[in-house]
Write a protein that holds these residues in place. Structure first.
Motif, PDB file in Angstrom:
ATOM      1  N   PHE A  81       0.697  -1.407   0.135  1.00 34.03           N
ATOM      2  CA  PHE A  81       0.246  -0.150  -0.639  1.00 34.03           C
ATOM      3  C   PHE A  81       0.615   1.301   0.227  1.00 34.03           C
ATOM      4  CE2 PHE A  81      -2.488   3.145   1.603  1.00 34.03           C
ATOM      5  CZ  PHE A  81      -3.641   3.615   0.817  1.00 34.03           C
ATOM      6  N   TYR A 131      -1.735   3.332   6.545  1.00 33.16           N
ATOM      7  CA  TYR A 131      -1.224   2.421   5.415  1.00 33.16           C
ATOM      8  C   TYR A 131      -2.138   1.397   6.453  1.00 33.16           C
ATOM      9  CZ  TYR A 131       2.539   5.038   3.521  1.00 33.16           C
ATOM     10  OH  TYR A 131       2.824   6.110   2.714  1.00 33.16           O
ATOM     11  N   SER A 134      -6.002   1.396   6.277  1.00 34.47           N
ATOM     12  CA  SER A 134      -5.408   0.765   4.690  1.00 34.47           C
ATOM     13  C   SER A 134      -6.215  -1.151   4.744  1.00 34.47           C
ATOM     14  CB  SER A 134      -5.124   1.104   3.950  1.00 34.47           C
ATOM     15  OG  SER A 134      -5.685   2.336   3.978  1.00 34.47           O
ATOM     16  N   TYR A 163      -9.777  -1.874   1.101  1.00 36.91           N
ATOM     17  CA  TYR A 163      -7.993  -1.490   1.170  1.00 36.91           C
ATOM     18  C   TYR A 163      -7.264   0.508   0.305  1.00 36.91           C
ATOM     19  CZ  TYR A 163      -3.127  -3.148   0.021  1.00 36.91           C
ATOM     20  OH  TYR A 163      -1.807  -2.793  -0.310  1.00 36.91           O
TER      21      TYR A 163
END
Length: 346
Positions: A81, A131, A134, A163
């Motif tokens: 990510f 991050y 997510s 995500y």
């Protein structure tokens, strides 16, 4: 071997059929006892049972290897990510195949992990909030979609949308995202733009309107109080309704600069309250019904300072479980002044 129910351990086997004092058949001969069965015996007032003297121990490394595997997958998803986030920041788009290569095997591996609470505890990290958040939203969105009966393809799409819901934050200044104090009205208006930015970035990157729509709508609420377009129930896509539940739960249970994390079960209670007007009731109830059994067997710290183990969810108040503390039992549905402060891995 005859033992008191409080001395039973998960993995014990019943030697004979077990009945309550009223003659009700509680568990059959040969039952392997888990926390749930032990709690059932207590619930029916059974004091003593006969168990097999020789028991087989489960493979000692199986659970730890599963946890290690999940941890490696999480590391991969978080690193992935970060690279997608930075690409979106510099180019205004990202490579969808990179996302799929990272995400698909990781989300599919979640099918082997039924104890979602342990995964959430494993993700209780102090690294970059955006991050980590997510990853949690993607994971929880995937699970909720599975529990609601979506197809494998749809579950993946919903997990991927979760995500990517905050990809638009790459256009918000880090100083603003990490501001420790309360945001001004103008600053809050700027942060809210991450929904629109996310929609634009995803539309520039993928031929998939639903993923972009989830990024746009995940802060909308059924009573029209959300943003950016004050949509009401019928105008919010079902994928967005799922991601909204995952997003709120992850945000409230995570440590942030301006907010301390909250205890997992108390947040579930709050999510349940939000299902009456703000969040859609279907994903909320699926989330609660499937998550609550995962708390059985977890160690907890109580507001009294005592450590205990959750042994049963209370049918009268599912958010106030029965806790065992050194051989005695505490019913939090009755002891209203006592609360669970923190939950730990077994």
């Amino acid at each position: 071997m005859r033992v008191h129910v409080t001395d039973l351990k998960p993995g014990d086997y019943l030697k004979v059929d077990t009945f309550s004092s009223k003659g009700l058949h509680v568990l059959p001969k040969g039952s392997q006892l888990r926390i749930e069965e032990i709690a059932k015996l207590m619930q029916h007032g059974v004091d003593y049972v006969d168990i097999e003297a020789i028991q087989e121990e489960p493979a000692p490394s199986s659970r730890s290897s599963v946890i290690q595997s999940a941890s490696r997958n999480f590391d991969t998803m978080i690193d992935g990510f970060e690279s997608v986030y930075m690409e979106a920041l510099t180019k205004g788009s990202f490579n969808q195949s990179v996302v799929d290569d990272i995400l698909q095997p990781s989300l599919e591996s979640l099918d082997k992990h039924k104890d979602v609470v342990s995964l959430l505890l494993l993700l209780d990290r102090e690294d970059n909030y955006t991050y980590n958040h997510s990853l949690q939203v993607g994971m929880l969105s995937y699970y909720i979609a599975t529990w609601l009966g979506y197809s494998k393809k749809e579950c993946y799409e919903i997990g991927r949308a979760g995500y990517l819901i905050d990809i638009g934050k790459c256009r918000i200044s880090p100083e603003l995202l990490n501001k420790p104090g309360k945001l001004t009205a103008a600053e809050y208006d700027e942060v809210k733009l991450h929904t629109i930015y996310g929609y634009e970035i995803i539309r520039n990157s993928m031929d998939d309107p639903y993923t972009a729509l989830v990024a746009l709508q995940h802060h909308e609420r059924e009573d029209g109080s959300g943003y950016p377009h004050n949509l009401t129930k019928d105008d919010i896509h079902p994928y967005s309704q799922i991601a909204a539940v995952a997003d709120i739960y992850s945000a409230m249970t995570s440590q942030r600069i301006y907010q301390s994390k909250q205890e997992l079960i108390s947040v579930l209670r709050e999510i349940n309250t939000l299902s009456f007007g703000k969040l859609n009731g279907k994903p909320v109830q699926a989330f609660i019904q499937h998550l609550m059994p995962n708390f059985i067997g977890k160690r907890v710290l109580l507001s009294t300072g005592d450590m205990g183990v959750i042994i049963m969810n209370n049918p009268l108040d599912v958010f106030r479980p029965l806790v065992q503390i050194e051989g005695k039992f505490l019913d939090l549905a009755r002891e209203r002044t006592i609360a669970v402060v923190e939950i730990y891995m077994e």
